[in-house]
Enzyme design. Structure first.
Site, short mmCIF file in Angstrom:
data_model
loop_
_atom_site.label_atom_id
_atom_site.label_comp_id
_atom_site.label_asym_id
_atom_site.label_seq_id
_atom_site.Cartn_x
_atom_site.Cartn_y
_atom_site.Cartn_z
CB SER A 138 2.46 -5.29 -8.54
OG SER A 138 2.01 -4.75 -7.36
CG HIS A 144 -0.38 -9.64 -7.08
ND1 HIS A 144 -0.76 -9.40 -8.38
CD2 HIS A 144 -0.28 -8.42 -6.49
CE1 HIS A 144 -0.89 -8.10 -8.56
NE2 HIS A 144 -0.60 -7.49 -7.44
CD GLU A 179 -2.20 -12.00 -11.00
OE1 GLU A 179 -2.27 -12.18 -12.21
OE2 GLU A 179 -1.52 -11.08 -10.52
CG ASN A 218 -0.31 -5.01 -11.87
OD1 ASN A 218 -1.15 -4.10 -11.94
ND2 ASN A 218 0.03 -5.56 -10.73
N1 LIG Z 1 -0.94 -0.50 -4.14
C1 LIG Z 1 -1.53 -1.49 -4.76
O1 LIG Z 1 -2.62 -1.32 -5.31
C2 LIG Z 1 -0.89 -2.84 -4.81
C3 LIG Z 1 -1.66 -3.95 -5.18
C4 LIG Z 1 -1.08 -5.23 -5.16
C5 LIG Z 1 0.26 -5.37 -4.81
N2 LIG Z 1 1.00 -4.26 -4.47
C6 LIG Z 1 2.41 -4.47 -4.10
O2 LIG Z 1 2.50 -4.45 -2.69
C7 LIG Z 1 3.79 -3.94 -2.30
C8 LIG Z 1 3.58 -2.76 -1.36
O3 LIG Z 1 2.78 -1.78 -1.99
P1 LIG Z 1 1.96 -0.70 -1.13
O4 LIG Z 1 0.96 -0.10 -2.05
O5 LIG Z 1 1.52 -1.28 0.17
O6 LIG Z 1 3.12 0.38 -0.85
P2 LIG Z 1 3.24 1.42 0.36
O7 LIG Z 1 4.17 2.48 -0.14
O8 LIG Z 1 1.90 1.80 0.87
O9 LIG Z 1 3.95 0.56 1.51
C9 LIG Z 1 5.24 0.04 1.42
C10 LIG Z 1 5.77 -0.12 2.84
O10 LIG Z 1 7.02 -0.83 2.79
C11 LIG Z 1 7.83 -0.31 3.80
N3 LIG Z 1 9.24 -0.65 3.56
C12 LIG Z 1 10.07 -0.13 2.62
N4 LIG Z 1 11.30 -0.70 2.74
C13 LIG Z 1 11.21 -1.59 3.77
C14 LIG Z 1 12.13 -2.47 4.38
N5 LIG Z 1 13.39 -2.55 3.94
N6 LIG Z 1 11.70 -3.25 5.43
C15 LIG Z 1 10.43 -3.18 5.85
N7 LIG Z 1 9.51 -2.35 5.30
C16 LIG Z 1 9.90 -1.56 4.29
C17 LIG Z 1 7.58 1.19 3.75
O11 LIG Z 1 8.00 1.83 4.95
C18 LIG Z 1 6.06 1.21 3.54
O12 LIG Z 1 5.36 1.26 4.78
C19 LIG Z 1 4.51 -3.60 -3.60
O13 LIG Z 1 5.30 -4.69 -3.98
C20 LIG Z 1 3.36 -3.40 -4.58
O14 LIG Z 1 3.75 -3.61 -5.90
C21 LIG Z 1 0.44 -3.02 -4.45
#
Ligand SMILES: NC(=O)c1ccc[n+]([C@@H]2O[C@H](COP(=O)([O-])OP(=O)(O)OC[C@H]3O[C@@H](n4cnc5c(N)ncnc54)[C@H](O)[C@@H]3O)[C@@H](O)[C@H]2O)c1
Length: 283
Positions: free
Chosen positions: A119, A140, A152, A190
Site C-alpha cells: 500500500s 496495488h 494502481e 494512501n
Molecule cells: N487491507 C487493505 O485494505 C489493503 C488494501 C490494499 C493493499 N493492502 C496491502 O496488502 C498487503 C496485505 O494486507 P492484508 O490486508 O491482506 O493483510 P492480512 O493481515 O489480512 O494478511 C496478511 C497475510 O500475510 C501472511 N504472511 C505474513 N508473513 C508472511 C510470510 N513471511 N510468508 C507468507 N505469508 C505471510 C499472513 O499470515 C496473513 O495471512 C499489505 O501490504 C497491505 O498494505 C491492504
C-alpha cells in the site's frame, strides 16, 4: 510473455481476493501463506464469495467449480518455481517483504515477474533485494478486491516497460482499471486517504466527537459511502499504522505522524474487522 500461472503470497484479506480474481480470469493460481490454516481460511473466503455470486444468479455452480479447480494451496515459497507472475500480499512491513522477495528471486523462473501489492512501501527498495529489479513492480489492488475496480500500478526506478505493459494487461484481464503512478511513499491512494483517516482518529482521540459521529459527518456531509473509521476498521488498523509510518518516515514531515490512539489500538490487538474489534465491535 504468456502468463499461465500466478502465485499469490499471503492469503489474508487482499491475497485471497487477488487469488479469486486471478482464477476468475482463467489463470492457474497458487495461493501461499506460512501456515495451512491461513491458506485454508483464504480459500474459505473465496468459496463464500463465489457461493454468494451463485445465489445471486451472477455465476453458475459449474463456473464456481471451474474457478475453484484452478486454485492450489501452498505453504512453501519454493512452489514459486511454477509461477510466471507472482503477486505478494503479506503484512505491510519492509523486512518481511524483503525476505520474501529474496526467496522468490531465488526460486522463480528467470522470466517471472515479481509484483507487490504494498500500500505504501517503495517498489525501488523492494526491487533492490532481487537480482531482477527490471521485473519488479507495484500492483496495488483495492479492498475488497473482487469488487473494487482500481489497480494502481507503480514502476520502480528500474522496472522495464514490457513488465509495466504486462501488468497493465493482466489487470485488465482481471476486470480492473489500471492507473499508472510513480514510486513515492503511499503512491496516490494512501497519500490522500490515510492522512484523512489519521485525522479522523485524532478527532476521537481529542474528544471532538465519537467514532459514530465522525463517520456520520463524513457520510452525510461529504457523501462518502463509508465513514473513515469504519473504513479504517475494514482496511485493518495495523495496516493503517504501517502506512502512516511509511509516510512519516518517507517524507520526514510531522503532518504524517500516526495518532497515538491508533498505536494504542494496534498494541491492544484491536485491528478492526479482521480481529473482531477496532473502532467498532464485530461478531
Ligand atoms: N487491507 C487493505 O485494505 C489493503 C488494501 C490494499 C493493499 N493492502 C496491502 O496488502 C498487503 C496485505 O494486507 P492484508 O490486508 O491482506 O493483510 P492480512 O493481515 O489480512 O494478511 C496478511 C497475510 O500475510 C501472511 N504472511 C505474513 N508473513 C508472511 C510470510 N513471511 N510468508 C507468507 N505469508 C505471510 C499472513 O499470515 C496473513 O495471512 C499489505 O501490504 C497491505 O498494505 C491492504
Amino acid at each position: 510473455m504468456n502468463v499461465q500461472t500466478i502465485m499469490v503470497v499471503g492469503a489474508g484479506q487482499m491475497g485471497s481476493g487477488i487469488a479469486q480474481v486471478s482464477a476468475q480470469a482463467g489463470f492457474q493460481v497458487i495461493l501461499s501463506d506460512v501456515k495451512q490454516e491461513f491458506v485454508d481460511r483464504g480459500l474459505g473466503t473465496i468459496h463464500k464469495n463465489l457461493s454468494r455470486n451463485v445465489e445471486k444468479g451472477r455465476m453458475s455452480e459449474q463456473e464456481k467449480a471451474d474457478i475453484l479447480s484452478r486454485i492450489t494451496l501452498s505453504t512453501d515459497l519454493a512452489d514459486g518455481e511454477k509461477a510466471d507472475f507472482v503477486v505478494e500480499a503479506v503484512t505491510e512491513n519492509m523486512a518481511v517483504k524483503a525476505e520474501i522477495f529474496k526467496k522468490l528471486d531465488a526460486v522463480c523462473p528467470a522470466h517471472a515477474v515479481l509484483a507487490s501489492n504494498t500500500s505504501s512501501l517503495p517498489i525501488t527498495e523492494i526491487a533492490a533485494v532481487t537480482s531482477r529489479p527490471e521485473k519488479v513492480i507495484g500492483m496495488h489492488f483495492m479492498n475488497p478486491v473482487p469488487v473494487m475496480k482500481l489497480v494502481e500500478i507503480i514502476r520502480g526506478l528500474q522496472t522495464a516497460d514490457e513488465v509495466y505493459q504486462l501488468t497493465e494487461d493482466l489487470s485488465k484481464q482481471m476486470g480492473k482499471v489500471p492507473v499508472s503512478v510513480n514510486d513515492f511513499p503511499g503512491f496516490v491512494s494512501n497519500r490522500v486517504l490515510m492522512p484523512m483517516i489519521n485525522e479522523a482518529i485524532y478527532c476521537v482521540y481529542e474528544g471532538v466527537a465519537t467514532p459514530e459521529a465522525v463517520d456520520e459527518v463524513m457520510k452525510l456531509g461529504m457523501n462518502h459511502p463509508m465513514g473513515p473509521l469504519t473504513l479504517a476498521d475494514f482496511i485493518g488498523l495495523d495496516t493503517c499504522l504501517y502506512i502512516m509510518e511509511v509516510l512519516y518516515e518517507g517524507f520526514g514531515d510531522s503532518k504524517y505522524r500516526p495518532c497515538p490512539l491508533l498505536r494504542k489500538y494496534v498494541k491492544a490487538g484491536w485491528l478492526g474487522k479482521k480481529s473482531g474489534r477496532g473502532f467498532y465491535v464485530y461478531n
